[in-house]
Design a protein around this motif. Structure first.
Motif, mmCIF file in Angstrom:
data_model
loop_
_atom_site.group_PDB
_atom_site.id
_atom_site.type_symbol
_atom_site.label_atom_id
_atom_site.label_comp_id
_atom_site.label_asym_id
_atom_site.label_seq_id
_atom_site.Cartn_x
_atom_site.Cartn_y
_atom_site.Cartn_z
ATOM 1 N N MET A 1 -31.089 55.559 -48.771
ATOM 2 C CA MET A 1 -30.496 54.757 -49.724
ATOM 3 C C MET A 1 -29.767 55.082 -50.844
ATOM 4 S SD MET A 1 -30.463 51.402 -48.461
ATOM 5 C CE MET A 1 -30.625 50.267 -49.532
ATOM 6 N N LEU A 2 -30.866 55.847 -51.890
ATOM 7 C CA LEU A 2 -30.184 56.380 -53.038
ATOM 8 C C LEU A 2 -29.224 57.310 -52.755
ATOM 9 C CD1 LEU A 2 -33.768 56.733 -54.636
ATOM 10 C CD2 LEU A 2 -31.860 55.319 -55.506
ATOM 11 N N THR A 3 -29.417 58.385 -51.717
ATOM 12 C CA THR A 3 -28.376 58.967 -51.453
ATOM 13 C C THR A 3 -26.827 58.530 -51.109
ATOM 14 O OG1 THR A 3 -29.824 60.775 -50.451
ATOM 15 C CG2 THR A 3 -27.498 61.087 -49.975
ATOM 16 N N THR A 4 -26.964 57.360 -50.441
ATOM 17 C CA THR A 4 -25.604 56.466 -50.030
ATOM 18 C C THR A 4 -25.203 56.115 -51.288
ATOM 19 O OG1 THR A 4 -26.566 56.344 -47.863
ATOM 20 C CG2 THR A 4 -24.920 54.742 -48.525
ATOM 21 N N ALA A 5 -25.939 55.554 -52.111
ATOM 22 C CA ALA A 5 -25.208 54.643 -53.251
ATOM 23 C C ALA A 5 -24.850 55.652 -54.150
ATOM 24 C CB ALA A 5 -26.586 53.983 -53.804
ATOM 25 N N LEU A 6 -25.510 56.909 -54.505
ATOM 26 C CA LEU A 6 -24.993 58.000 -55.201
ATOM 27 C C LEU A 6 -23.490 58.244 -54.717
ATOM 28 C CD1 LEU A 6 -28.066 60.267 -55.806
ATOM 29 C CD2 LEU A 6 -26.789 59.096 -57.747
ATOM 30 N N ALA A 7 -23.448 58.454 -53.154
ATOM 31 C CA ALA A 7 -22.327 58.772 -53.032
ATOM 32 C C ALA A 7 -21.238 57.766 -53.120
ATOM 33 C CB ALA A 7 -22.266 58.873 -51.197
ATOM 34 N N MET A 8 -21.602 56.475 -53.163
ATOM 35 C CA MET A 8 -20.598 55.423 -53.490
ATOM 36 C C MET A 8 -20.150 55.248 -54.779
ATOM 37 S SD MET A 8 -22.174 52.202 -51.589
ATOM 38 C CE MET A 8 -22.246 51.871 -49.702
ATOM 39 N N VAL A 9 -21.239 55.520 -55.737
ATOM 40 C CA VAL A 9 -20.656 55.733 -57.275
ATOM 41 C C VAL A 9 -19.932 56.701 -57.506
ATOM 42 C CG1 VAL A 9 -21.693 56.053 -59.563
ATOM 43 C CG2 VAL A 9 -22.975 54.594 -58.018
ATOM 44 N N ASN A 10 -20.164 58.022 -56.852
ATOM 45 C CA ASN A 10 -19.368 59.362 -57.090
ATOM 46 C C ASN A 10 -17.950 59.297 -56.623
ATOM 47 O OD1 ASN A 10 -21.412 60.656 -58.482
ATOM 48 N ND2 ASN A 10 -22.304 61.679 -56.929
ATOM 49 N N GLN A 11 -17.771 58.240 -55.541
ATOM 50 C CA GLN A 11 -16.527 58.075 -54.898
ATOM 51 C C GLN A 11 -15.541 57.338 -55.932
ATOM 52 O OE1 GLN A 11 -16.559 56.465 -51.197
ATOM 53 N NE2 GLN A 11 -14.237 56.685 -50.730
ATOM 54 N N ALA A 12 -16.238 56.137 -56.452
ATOM 55 C CA ALA A 12 -15.505 55.173 -57.002
ATOM 56 C C ALA A 12 -15.862 55.357 -58.542
ATOM 57 C CB ALA A 12 -15.750 53.873 -56.778
ATOM 58 N N GLY A 13 -16.614 56.129 -59.044
ATOM 59 C CA GLY A 13 -16.949 56.073 -60.457
ATOM 60 C C GLY A 13 -17.892 54.892 -60.754
ATOM 61 N N LEU A 14 -18.584 55.037 -62.051
ATOM 62 C CA LEU A 14 -19.723 54.103 -62.372
ATOM 63 C C LEU A 14 -18.962 53.208 -63.580
ATOM 64 C CD1 LEU A 14 -22.550 53.014 -62.570
ATOM 65 C CD2 LEU A 14 -22.861 54.584 -64.477
ATOM 66 N N THR A 15 -19.055 51.809 -63.563
ATOM 67 C CA THR A 15 -18.651 50.920 -64.575
ATOM 68 C C THR A 15 -19.682 50.995 -65.399
ATOM 69 O OG1 THR A 15 -19.454 48.960 -63.372
ATOM 70 C CG2 THR A 15 -17.171 49.630 -62.820
ATOM 71 N N ILE A 21 -21.505 47.795 -56.951
ATOM 72 C CA ILE A 21 -22.302 48.498 -55.635
ATOM 73 C C ILE A 21 -22.926 47.269 -55.049
ATOM 74 C CG2 ILE A 21 -24.028 50.203 -55.153
ATOM 75 C CD1 ILE A 21 -21.666 51.302 -56.094
ATOM 76 N N SER A 22 -22.580 46.993 -53.902
ATOM 77 C CA SER A 22 -23.395 46.198 -53.111
ATOM 78 C C SER A 22 -24.484 46.636 -52.430
ATOM 79 C CB SER A 22 -22.186 45.391 -51.876
ATOM 80 O OG SER A 22 -22.981 44.849 -50.914
ATOM 81 N N PHE A 23 -25.509 45.965 -52.656
ATOM 82 C CA PHE A 23 -27.053 46.334 -52.181
ATOM 83 C C PHE A 23 -26.951 46.056 -50.693
ATOM 84 C CE2 PHE A 23 -31.524 45.119 -51.124
ATOM 85 C CZ PHE A 23 -31.798 46.536 -51.683
ATOM 86 N N GLU A 24 -26.326 45.094 -50.008
ATOM 87 C CA GLU A 24 -26.208 45.080 -48.702
ATOM 88 C C GLU A 24 -25.151 46.193 -48.025
ATOM 89 O OE1 GLU A 24 -27.862 43.012 -46.468
ATOM 90 O OE2 GLU A 24 -28.882 42.474 -48.369
ATOM 91 N N ASP A 25 -24.170 46.650 -48.699
ATOM 92 C CA ASP A 25 -23.342 47.591 -48.265
ATOM 93 C C ASP A 25 -24.146 49.062 -48.103
ATOM 94 O OD1 ASP A 25 -21.030 45.931 -47.874
ATOM 95 O OD2 ASP A 25 -19.975 46.667 -49.565
ATOM 96 N N VAL A 26 -24.931 49.179 -49.043
ATOM 97 C CA VAL A 26 -25.757 50.355 -49.098
ATOM 98 C C VAL A 26 -26.593 50.349 -47.899
ATOM 99 C CG1 VAL A 26 -27.487 51.747 -50.567
ATOM 100 C CG2 VAL A 26 -25.577 50.528 -51.673
ATOM 101 N N ILE A 27 -27.214 49.306 -47.741
ATOM 102 C CA ILE A 27 -28.397 49.197 -46.410
ATOM 103 C C ILE A 27 -27.475 49.437 -45.188
ATOM 104 C CG2 ILE A 27 -29.499 47.614 -45.109
ATOM 105 C CD1 ILE A 27 -30.251 46.004 -47.548
ATOM 106 N N ARG A 28 -26.182 48.921 -45.236
ATOM 107 C CA ARG A 28 -25.255 49.339 -43.934
ATOM 108 C C ARG A 28 -25.051 50.615 -43.827
ATOM 109 N NH1 ARG A 28 -20.430 46.784 -45.146
ATOM 110 N NH2 ARG A 28 -19.794 49.026 -45.935
ATOM 111 N N ASP A 29 -24.430 51.201 -45.073
ATOM 112 C CA ASP A 29 -23.875 52.598 -44.893
ATOM 113 C C ASP A 29 -24.982 53.586 -44.654
ATOM 114 O OD1 ASP A 29 -21.573 51.388 -45.274
ATOM 115 O OD2 ASP A 29 -20.725 52.279 -47.165
ATOM 116 N N ALA A 30 -26.182 53.227 -45.469
ATOM 117 C CA ALA A 30 -27.281 54.309 -45.246
ATOM 118 C C ALA A 30 -28.012 54.148 -43.713
ATOM 119 C CB ALA A 30 -28.479 53.800 -46.014
#
Length: 256
Positions: A1-15, A21-30
Motif C-alpha cells: 500500500m505504501l509503495t503504491t501510494a508513493l508511486a502515485m505521489v511521485n507521479q503527480a506530485g504532492l499538494t 490521493i484516494s485511499f480506495e484507489d491505493v487499495i485497488r492499485d496495490a
C-alpha cells in the motif's frame, strides 16, 4: 500500500495535503484485500500518517548534484577549457562556467520533477501538522534527508573545487556545507517562484560576471547560484598548473 501510494505521489506530485490521493484507489492499485488493509489501518488517516512518514524519509526526492550525468557534464566543461587553468583568475572563471551550465540544468530538472515538487510540498505540509508524535517523526525524517542531501551537494562542490586548484576563502570561515546550504536554498526558492514568474526559466543575459575570456549567455538560476558559490572561492596559491599537471588532468578526465 505504501509503495503504491508513493508511486502515485511521485507521479503527480504532492499538494500541500494528500487529498488528491484516494485511499480506495491505493487499495485497488496495490492489489491487496480490503479486509487486510483495514486490519492494518482501521482509519484511512492512520494510513496517510504512515505515508507522510515514508515520504519524509527521503526515499525519492531529487537530490541534485553528484549523479553520473552531472559528473560527465563537469568533465566536458573542464576539458573544453583546460587552458583557463593556467591563470588564477581564469580558474575561478572556469568554476563559474561549470556553474553557468550546471545550475540551469539542475533548475530545469527540479522544476519538471514531481519528486522534487513533492519534497518541497512536504516541507509545507510539515508546517501544518499539529504538535505530536507524527510532527516530531516527520521533522526528524526531514532533518535526516536534508543532511544527506546537503552532504552530497557539498561533496560535489568540494571535489570540483579541488579539481580546479581552488579553495574556500579562509577569511570567510565557512565550509562546503554552508555553500551547499545557500546554493540549495537559492535553487529551491527559484523553483517555487517560477510558476508565477516564468521569466525565471526563460530570461537570458549576455554577461561576463566572473572574468571569463569573453561573455556568455547566463540564466537567472545560473547567476543566482554562481553569485553565491563564487563568493567563497579563490585560487589556491599552493597549486601551480604546469603543462604536466594539465596533461595529467586531461588523462584523468578522459579515462573516468
Amino acid at each position: 500500500m505504501l509503495t503504491t501510494a508513493l508511486a502515485m505521489v511521485n507521479q503527480a506530485g504532492l499538494t500541500v495535503s494528500l487529498d488528491h490521493i484516494s485511499f480506495e484507489d491505493v487499495i485497488r492499485d496495490a492489489g491487496v484485500a480490503r479486509s487486510a488493509v483495514y486490519r492494518r489501518w482501521p482509519y484511512k488517516d492512520l494510513f496517510f500518517s504512515d505515508l507522510l512518514r515514508e515520504l519524509a524519509r527521503g526515499t525519492g526526492p531529487a537530490a541534485g548534484s553528484g549523479d553520473i550525468a552531472a559528473t560527465d557534464a563537469v568533465a566536458r566543461v573542464v576539458l573544453d577549457h583546460l587552458d583557463w587553468l593556467r591563470t588564477p583568475a581564469h580558474r575561478r572563471a572556469l568554476a563559474a562556467e561549470i556553474l553557468r551550465q550546471g545550475a540551469l540544468r539542475e533548475f530545469e530538472t527540479f522544476l519538471g520533477s514531481p519528486e522534487w515538487r513533492t519534497y518541497l510540498a512536504l516541507h509545507a505540509t510539515f508546517l501544518s501538522l499539529p504538535d505530536g508524535d507524527l510532527r516530531t517523526e516527520v521533522q526528524d525524517a526531514l532533518t535526516t534527508s536534508e543532511h544527506a542531501l546537503i552532504h552530497r551537494v557539498a561533496g560535489t562542490y568540494e571535489h570540483v573545487t579541488g579539481l580546479l586548484g581552488l579553495r574556500l576563502r579562509p577569511d570567510l570561515d565557512a565550509g562546503f556545507d554552508t555553500v551547499a546550504n545557500l546554493a540549495s536554498a537559492t535553487i529551491r526558492g527559484l523553483v517555487v517562484m517560477a510558476p508565477a514568474n516564468p521569466s525565471i526559466a526563460t530570461r537570458r543575459f549576455q554577461a561576463n560576471p566572473f572574468g571569463a575570456p569573453g561573455p556568455a549567455e547566463w540564466s537567472q538560476p545560473a547567476l543566482g547560484i554562481a553569485g553565491i558559490v563564487m563568493t567563497f572561492l579563490e585560487a589556491d596559491p599552493a597549486i601551480d598548473w604546469t603543462g604536466e599537471r594539465l596533461e595529467d588532468l586531461r588523462r584523468t578526465l578522459t579515462t573516468t
